[in-house]
Each structure stands twice: as structure tokens, then as C-alpha cells.
Write a protein that holds these residues in place. Structure first.
Motif, PDB file in Angstrom:
ATOM      1  N   LEU A   1      29.863  75.227  66.328  1.00  0.00           N
ATOM      2  CA  LEU A   1      28.644  75.398  65.605  1.00  0.00           C
ATOM      3  C   LEU A   1      28.779  76.738  64.799  1.00  0.00           C
ATOM      4  O   LEU A   1      28.383  76.874  63.735  1.00  0.00           O
ATOM      5  CB  LEU A   1      27.597  75.169  66.372  1.00  0.00           C
ATOM      6  CG  LEU A   1      26.978  73.900  66.774  1.00  0.00           C
ATOM      7  CD1 LEU A   1      25.964  73.735  67.777  1.00  0.00           C
ATOM      8  CD2 LEU A   1      26.649  72.968  65.550  1.00  0.00           C
ATOM      9  N   ASN A   2      29.401  77.716  65.826  1.00  0.00           N
ATOM     10  CA  ASN A   2      29.598  79.062  65.144  1.00  0.00           C
ATOM     11  C   ASN A   2      30.493  79.135  64.103  1.00  0.00           C
ATOM     12  O   ASN A   2      30.336  79.717  62.845  1.00  0.00           O
ATOM     13  CB  ASN A   2      30.156  79.981  66.145  1.00  0.00           C
ATOM     14  CG  ASN A   2      29.205  80.702  67.002  1.00  0.00           C
ATOM     15  OD1 ASN A   2      28.004  80.902  66.791  1.00  0.00           O
ATOM     16  ND2 ASN A   2      29.493  81.064  68.232  1.00  0.00           N
ATOM     17  N   GLU A   3      31.594  78.045  64.257  1.00  0.00           N
ATOM     18  CA  GLU A   3      32.759  78.047  63.010  1.00  0.00           C
ATOM     19  C   GLU A   3      32.079  77.415  61.881  1.00  0.00           C
ATOM     20  O   GLU A   3      32.386  78.034  60.684  1.00  0.00           O
ATOM     21  CB  GLU A   3      33.759  77.168  63.643  1.00  0.00           C
ATOM     22  CG  GLU A   3      35.177  77.495  63.132  1.00  0.00           C
ATOM     23  CD  GLU A   3      36.041  76.872  63.842  1.00  0.00           C
ATOM     24  OE1 GLU A   3      36.817  75.698  63.241  1.00  0.00           O
ATOM     25  OE2 GLU A   3      36.488  77.085  65.113  1.00  0.00           O
TER      26      GLU A   3
ATOM     27  N   TYR B   1      30.434  77.861  56.328  1.00  0.00           N
ATOM     28  CA  TYR B   1      29.550  77.323  55.240  1.00  0.00           C
ATOM     29  C   TYR B   1      28.121  77.809  55.192  1.00  0.00           C
ATOM     30  O   TYR B   1      27.461  77.450  54.205  1.00  0.00           O
ATOM     31  CB  TYR B   1      29.255  75.658  55.586  1.00  0.00           C
ATOM     32  CG  TYR B   1      30.746  75.147  55.533  1.00  0.00           C
ATOM     33  CD1 TYR B   1      31.324  74.927  54.572  1.00  0.00           C
ATOM     34  CD2 TYR B   1      31.322  74.569  56.872  1.00  0.00           C
ATOM     35  CE1 TYR B   1      32.639  74.438  54.519  1.00  0.00           C
ATOM     36  CE2 TYR B   1      32.580  73.795  57.075  1.00  0.00           C
ATOM     37  CZ  TYR B   1      33.220  73.561  55.707  1.00  0.00           C
ATOM     38  OH  TYR B   1      34.326  73.136  55.909  1.00  0.00           O
ATOM     39  N   GLY B   2      27.990  78.814  56.015  1.00  0.00           N
ATOM     40  CA  GLY B   2      26.548  79.502  55.897  1.00  0.00           C
ATOM     41  C   GLY B   2      26.239  80.207  54.656  1.00  0.00           C
ATOM     42  O   GLY B   2      25.298  79.767  54.030  1.00  0.00           O
ATOM     43  N   GLU B   3      27.362  81.097  54.325  1.00  0.00           N
ATOM     44  CA  GLU B   3      26.887  81.685  53.177  1.00  0.00           C
ATOM     45  C   GLU B   3      27.439  80.920  51.948  1.00  0.00           C
ATOM     46  O   GLU B   3      26.928  80.852  50.889  1.00  0.00           O
ATOM     47  CB  GLU B   3      27.816  83.047  53.348  1.00  0.00           C
ATOM     48  CG  GLU B   3      26.975  84.240  52.507  1.00  0.00           C
ATOM     49  CD  GLU B   3      27.670  85.314  53.002  1.00  0.00           C
ATOM     50  OE1 GLU B   3      28.380  86.162  52.126  1.00  0.00           O
ATOM     51  OE2 GLU B   3      27.421  86.025  54.109  1.00  0.00           O
TER      52      GLU B   3
ATOM     53  N   LEU C   1      24.422  76.476  54.525  1.00  0.00           N
ATOM     54  CA  LEU C   1      24.208  75.640  55.877  1.00  0.00           C
ATOM     55  C   LEU C   1      23.313  76.526  56.625  1.00  0.00           C
ATOM     56  O   LEU C   1      23.516  77.674  56.896  1.00  0.00           O
ATOM     57  CB  LEU C   1      25.617  75.269  56.451  1.00  0.00           C
ATOM     58  CG  LEU C   1      25.453  74.636  57.795  1.00  0.00           C
ATOM     59  CD1 LEU C   1      24.697  73.138  57.575  1.00  0.00           C
ATOM     60  CD2 LEU C   1      26.494  74.528  58.641  1.00  0.00           C
ATOM     61  N   GLN C   2      22.348  76.086  57.284  1.00  0.00           N
ATOM     62  CA  GLN C   2      21.498  76.596  58.314  1.00  0.00           C
ATOM     63  C   GLN C   2      21.683  75.667  59.670  1.00  0.00           C
ATOM     64  O   GLN C   2      21.664  74.617  59.684  1.00  0.00           O
ATOM     65  CB  GLN C   2      19.997  76.604  57.910  1.00  0.00           C
ATOM     66  CG  GLN C   2      19.914  77.383  56.648  1.00  0.00           C
ATOM     67  CD  GLN C   2      20.265  79.116  57.177  1.00  0.00           C
ATOM     68  OE1 GLN C   2      19.744  79.701  58.148  1.00  0.00           O
ATOM     69  NE2 GLN C   2      20.807  79.763  56.055  1.00  0.00           N
ATOM     70  N   ILE C   3      21.830  76.221  60.598  1.00  0.00           N
ATOM     71  CA  ILE C   3      21.907  75.606  62.000  1.00  0.00           C
ATOM     72  C   ILE C   3      20.742  76.160  62.805  1.00  0.00           C
ATOM     73  O   ILE C   3      20.519  77.281  62.954  1.00  0.00           O
ATOM     74  CB  ILE C   3      23.172  75.938  62.674  1.00  0.00           C
ATOM     75  CG1 ILE C   3      24.400  75.347  61.988  1.00  0.00           C
ATOM     76  CG2 ILE C   3      23.137  75.345  64.242  1.00  0.00           C
ATOM     77  CD1 ILE C   3      25.756  75.598  62.468  1.00  0.00           C
TER      78      ILE C   3
ATOM     79  N   ASP D   1      33.556  67.744  63.197  1.00  0.00           N
ATOM     80  CA  ASP D   1      33.520  66.025  62.522  1.00  0.00           C
ATOM     81  C   ASP D   1      32.070  66.101  61.595  1.00  0.00           C
ATOM     82  O   ASP D   1      32.010  64.963  61.135  1.00  0.00           O
ATOM     83  CB  ASP D   1      33.558  65.017  63.814  1.00  0.00           C
ATOM     84  CG  ASP D   1      34.820  65.152  64.236  1.00  0.00           C
ATOM     85  OD1 ASP D   1      35.856  65.728  63.889  1.00  0.00           O
ATOM     86  OD2 ASP D   1      34.865  64.585  65.809  1.00  0.00           O
ATOM     87  N   LEU D   2      31.395  66.838  61.568  1.00  0.00           N
ATOM     88  CA  LEU D   2      30.163  66.762  60.626  1.00  0.00           C
ATOM     89  C   LEU D   2      30.530  67.102  59.130  1.00  0.00           C
ATOM     90  O   LEU D   2      29.728  66.968  58.541  1.00  0.00           O
ATOM     91  CB  LEU D   2      29.037  67.497  61.419  1.00  0.00           C
ATOM     92  CG  LEU D   2      28.505  67.222  62.669  1.00  0.00           C
ATOM     93  CD1 LEU D   2      27.400  68.216  62.975  1.00  0.00           C
ATOM     94  CD2 LEU D   2      27.864  65.843  62.601  1.00  0.00           C
ATOM     95  N   VAL D   3      31.565  67.995  59.133  1.00  0.00           N
ATOM     96  CA  VAL D   3      31.872  68.469  57.911  1.00  0.00           C
ATOM     97  C   VAL D   3      31.965  67.336  56.577  1.00  0.00           C
ATOM     98  O   VAL D   3      31.379  67.608  55.701  1.00  0.00           O
ATOM     99  CB  VAL D   3      33.180  68.989  57.665  1.00  0.00           C
ATOM    100  CG1 VAL D   3      33.625  69.520  56.352  1.00  0.00           C
ATOM    101  CG2 VAL D   3      33.174  70.491  58.801  1.00  0.00           C
TER     102      VAL D   3
END
Length: 168
Positions: free
Chosen positions: A55-57, A62-64, A68-70, A159-161
Motif C-alpha cells: 500500500l505504501n508503494e 501514484y499518490g502525487e 491516489l488516496q489510501i 494487483d490493484l494497479v
């Protein structure tokens, strides 16, 4: 701002509020326009070993670039695998280098489940029923605040990518 009285009539996640891990109220409309992953977490769960780093990866990758927000919600409903206080949970997530948002410990199942999680389950039911079966169940929410996919605990965050790419 309060949560809808009937979660089934909510139009999006943006109608909900949650508490951060310090007890401050957070309106989910702050995530408007972002693809989000909602996940119930537990520090003592076997899935934590792979899920936290992955999740960190995802967040770092993809956050910036993609927004993507987690949103992680500690939950102690599965074999008591998140027994700690919010402070202890913060300490654990800090030790794992977590940069995504971690909220106050909640229930995801039962009558006292958080209304947000009732909504997520209502919109994306599971194969054996709407209830959450275990830690690290993941919901993908699109930029319009709609829960569009649900993935079980054994689905690796990496695998969510392919799924996430459909919503960026």
C-alpha cells in the motif's frame, strides 16, 4: 457535518465523515476528485506483512502522479488482531513508514459498523454476503465518490494497479 441517517440513500462517499486517528472529524469530501482505496487494517494480521509495504508503494508511486488516496481503517473485529489504542496503532503505522491516511479504529460489521462501511458494503457486496470477511478487504472508489470495486484480503495491493488505471 454528520453521516446520512440512511446510508442506503447516500449518493457518494462525500456525504460521510470519519474520525482521524486523533479523534478529529474529517469530511470525506476532501477526497473529491481522487481515486481512493478504502481498506480495513489490523497490525497483528498475517496480511499486514505484505499489505502495508505494498500500500505504501502504491501511494508513493501514484499518490502525487495520479492523485491516489489510501484510507486505512483499523478494526479489531477479526480474531482481535488490532487490540491497540489509536496511539499504539499510530506507532505501528509509523514504524511501517505509512504516509497514507489512517483513521480511528472502527467496526466494519454488525449494527455498530461505521455508516461509511455499511455504505461501501451496500454498494459493493461480497460473493458470500455483504459482510467483511477479514482484515485487508479493499474497496476502490472512483473520482465521483462511487464504490466501483471490492477486493478480498488475499488480493495483493500491487494487483490493484490494473483496476485503478481504469479510473484515473
Amino acid at each position: 457535518m454528520t453521516n446520512p441517517t440512511d446510508y442506503k440513500n447516500a449518493k457518494s462517499i462525500y456525504e460521510f465523515t470519519v474520525n482521524d486517528n486523533r479523534g478529529n472529524v474529517v469530511s470525506l469530501d476532501k477526497y473529491e476528485g481522487h481515486v481512493c482505496i478504502f481498506v480495513n487494517v489490523a497490525s497483528q494480521c498475517g496480511f499486514a506483512k505484505n499489505n502495508y509495504p505494498e500500500l505504501n508503494e502504491l501511494y508513493e508511486q501514484y499518490g502525487e502522479s495520479k492523485g491516489l488516496q489510501i484510507l486505512a481503517f483499523p478494526c479489531n473485529q477479526f480474531a482481535g488482531q488490532e487490540p491497540g489504542t489509536n496511539e499504539e496503532i499510530c506507532e505501528f503505522t509509523r514504524s511501517k513508514g505509512v504516509k497514507f491516511d489512517v483513521f480511528e479504529k472502527i467496526n466494519v460489521n454488525g449494527d455498530d459498523a461505521h455508516p461509511l462501511w455499511k455504505y461501501l458494503k451496500h454498494k459493493q457486496g461480497g460473493t458470500l454476503g455483504d459482510f467483511i470477511k477479514w482484515n485487508f478487504t479493499k474497496f476502490i472508489v472512483d473520482k465521483d465518490g462511487q464504490p466501483v470495486e471490492r477486493h478480498g484480503p488475499s488480493t495483493s495491493p500491487k494487483d490493484l494497479v490494473k483496476s485503478l488505471e481504469k479510473y484515473w
